[in-house]
Scaffold this motif. Structure first.
Motif, PDB file in Angstrom:
ATOM      1  N   VAL A 161       0.883  -1.164   0.000  1.00  0.00           N
ATOM      2  CA  VAL A 161       0.000   0.000   0.000  1.00  0.00           C
ATOM      3  C   VAL A 161       0.923   1.218   0.000  1.00  0.00           C
ATOM      4  N   LEU A 199       1.652   5.333  -0.082  1.00  0.00           N
ATOM      5  CA  LEU A 199       1.245   6.726   0.132  1.00  0.00           C
ATOM      6  C   LEU A 199       2.132   7.586  -0.755  1.00  0.00           C
ATOM      7  N   ILE A 215       3.582  -1.078   4.027  1.00  0.00           N
ATOM      8  CA  ILE A 215       3.135   0.288   3.760  1.00  0.00           C
ATOM      9  C   ILE A 215       4.358   1.106   3.372  1.00  0.00           C
ATOM     10  N   THR A 249      -6.373   9.288   4.885  1.00  0.00           N
ATOM     11  CA  THR A 249      -5.308   8.499   4.266  1.00  0.00           C
ATOM     12  C   THR A 249      -4.885   7.341   5.163  1.00  0.00           C
ATOM     13  N   THR A 257      -5.394   3.443   4.193  1.00  0.00           N
ATOM     14  CA  THR A 257      -4.191   2.604   4.159  1.00  0.00           C
ATOM     15  C   THR A 257      -4.355   1.385   5.053  1.00  0.00           C
TER      16      THR A 257
END
Length: 515
Positions: free
Chosen positions: A293, A295, A336, A470, A474
């Motif tokens: 995932v 960002l 992440i 966010t 996430t």
């Protein structure tokens, strides 16, 4: 149903409740941490006030990359600066612009990015306007007049008031009259530029070759006191942008034959070829470490202001979301990863390089969330042309507090982004990547690439909401037991060409730029 079946059914139901309660507990912690221990203001001051604008190739850009790595390290998050190419190194210095004739007045403006430097004494010269010409031959005949002069290359604006100000105060007749006069003047300016044989972008070169000692421009952003600040296109002479009010003053004086003179000090330093970077940080997945995932936010900016809303706020959202997740969700199922991309402003170069250099990551992206259009709360999310995007994004959004989602309009399946920001680099590669599009707050007129894009324009309540959004998206994407579908819609026929639209193609980055 027999007793065993009923028992198993009840057990599954209780487990589902337990999982829901677990999810809710994490989400509650995310919201609590964001609201009660926000680091946004501190991070914003350190980045925007302390480091300042982040022009690719500048020392401030490298300083920002190092600051991000150190900040992540202080949160226990491994981070690195990943080089992907080089750029023309340049650092702006002091800019002073003064009118010294027919009267003395200090003017508001700045040198453009990568402008050649003046000496410490600067350059003092008379200002000259571009002439009205019937064709390129007449312009070529006029060109020797620029020798030793400063040349004004932008149009004279019809009014210094934005349209919203006219709409509020002017009579309808007066407003319509102004717009007609403006349209006529703009058409005349455009036609005259075409008559010269050049464009507003290409005319700098012949002026420099003919002996001009500097270029004076003005790119008004249709708001009080606001100029868009981009790059110079000369090799040896300085290029400065004057704010519209002062540009108009000097232009009118020159047009009346008052022979205005300016002294321009525009110091800068060429730094040769310097490396360019993406900053990458990650929280390793505990169950599916090879699924990601991501960002996403670009780190670089133009340098008329301090890059606060483009894209300092997107950067803050992603950093704060990572900090919160590390604290309340330290062992995610999937890895992440956050990407702070370099040189987005020159063509998505950092994210395109990452996509090109890391196909193994792109192939295993569960979802990417990108934010890059101002300080406002997120109000739009598109499915980017992925046929089943609603199935998973809808689930994830359902977990976000209603006081955040009630502002958000979704479009499913939507159409694939072809540029504009870094999520498009991943969409082109077939990865489910989504832009978190925010409320305007007069972004396009007042802060997008302007001299007013500074810390004081940040709306921290909205940025905090975006960090919560966010972080929850996430978390939900990481925990989702299913892989996201990459099936694409069949794109429609273009109304313009009558041909079937195709999915955007992957484009390579510029790995050596600015020269």
């Amino acid at each position: 149903m027999n007793k065993t079946a009923r028992y198993l059914s009840a057990l599954v139901f209780l487990l589902s409740l337990s999982l829901t309660a677990q999810d809710q507990a994490v989400i509650d912690q995310i919201v609590k941490e964001a609201n009660e221990n926000s680091q946004l203001e501190r991070l914003g001051q350190e980045l925007m006030d302390g480091i300042g604008p982040r022009l690719v190739g500048s020392p401030q850009m490298k300083q920002a990359h190092d600051w991000a790595v150190d900040t992540y390290a202080s949160w226990g998050i491994p981070a690195r600066n990943e080089a992907y190419g080089t750029w023309r190194g340049w650092e702006r210095g002091i800019t002073h612009i003064d009118m010294i004739h027919p009267r003395v007045q200090s003017l508001k403006g700045t040198q453009l990015a990568w402008s050649p430097s003046t000496s410490k004494k600067g350059v003092t010269a008379e200002v000259i306007l571009l002439p009205m010409v019937k064709d390129s031959a007449e312009f070529a005949q006029w060109l020797p007049n620029v020798k030793g002069k400063l040349v004004m290359v932008s149009k004279l604006e019809t009014t210094g008031r934005p349209d919203y100000n006219w709409e509020e105060f002017a009579t309808e007749e007066s407003f319509e009259k102004m717009k007609a006069e403006r349209e006529k003047a703009d058409e005349a300016w455009g036609q005259n530029m075409r008559n010269t044989g050049y464009t507003s972008r290409s005319i700098h070169e012949p002026l420099e070759k003919a002996g001009a000692v500097g270029i004076v421009s003005s790119y008004w952003s249709k708001g009080f006191g606001v100029s868009k600040i981009f790059s110079a296109r000369t090799k040896e002479i300085p290029v400065v942008d004057l704010e519209m009010e002062d540009y108009s003053l000097v232009y009118r004086l020159a047009a009346r034959g008052e022979t205005p003179k300016l002294t321009i000090v525009a110091q800068s330093e060429e730094l040769g070829e310097v490396p360019t970077f993406n900053t990458i940080a990650e929280i390793k997945g505990s169950e599916k470490p090879d699924e990601y995932v991501i960002l996403s936010a670009h780190f670089d900016s133009w340098d008329g202001g301090t890059g606060a809303t483009d894209n300092g706020t997107g950067t803050l959202v992603m950093m704060e979301a990572m900090r919160i997740l590390k604290k309340v969700y330290p062992n995610p199922k999937r890895t992440i990863l956050v990407g702070h991309w370099g040189s987005e402003e020159q063509g998505l170069n950092g994210s395109r390089a990452f996509v090109e250099d890391h196909p193994e990551i792109v192939e295993n992206v569960q979802a990417l969330f990108n934010q890059d259009n101002g300080t406002g709360r997120v109000v739009r999310i598109s499915g980017q042309g992925f046929l089943h995007a609603y199935d998973y994004l809808g689930r994830w959004l359902h977990a976000v507090p209603e006081d955040i989602t009630r502002h958000i309009e979704t479009t499913f399946p939507g159409t694939p982004g072809r540029g504009g920001s870094d999520y498009a680099s991943f969409v082109a590669a077939g990865a489910p990547a989504f832009g978190l599009s925010s409320l305007s707050w007069s972004y396009w007129n007042y802060t997008w690439h302007t001299n007013r894009d500074t810390y004081d324009k940040i709306i921290f309540d909205d940025v905090r909401n975006n960090a919560i959004l966010t972080a929850i998206l996430t978390y939900m994407a990481s925990e989702d037991p299913e892989r996201t579908s990459r099936e694409r819609i069949v794109l429609p026929v273009s109304k313009r060409t009558g041909e079937q639209l195709e999915w955007p193609e992957m484009k390579g980055p510029t790995r050596k730029g600015g020269f």
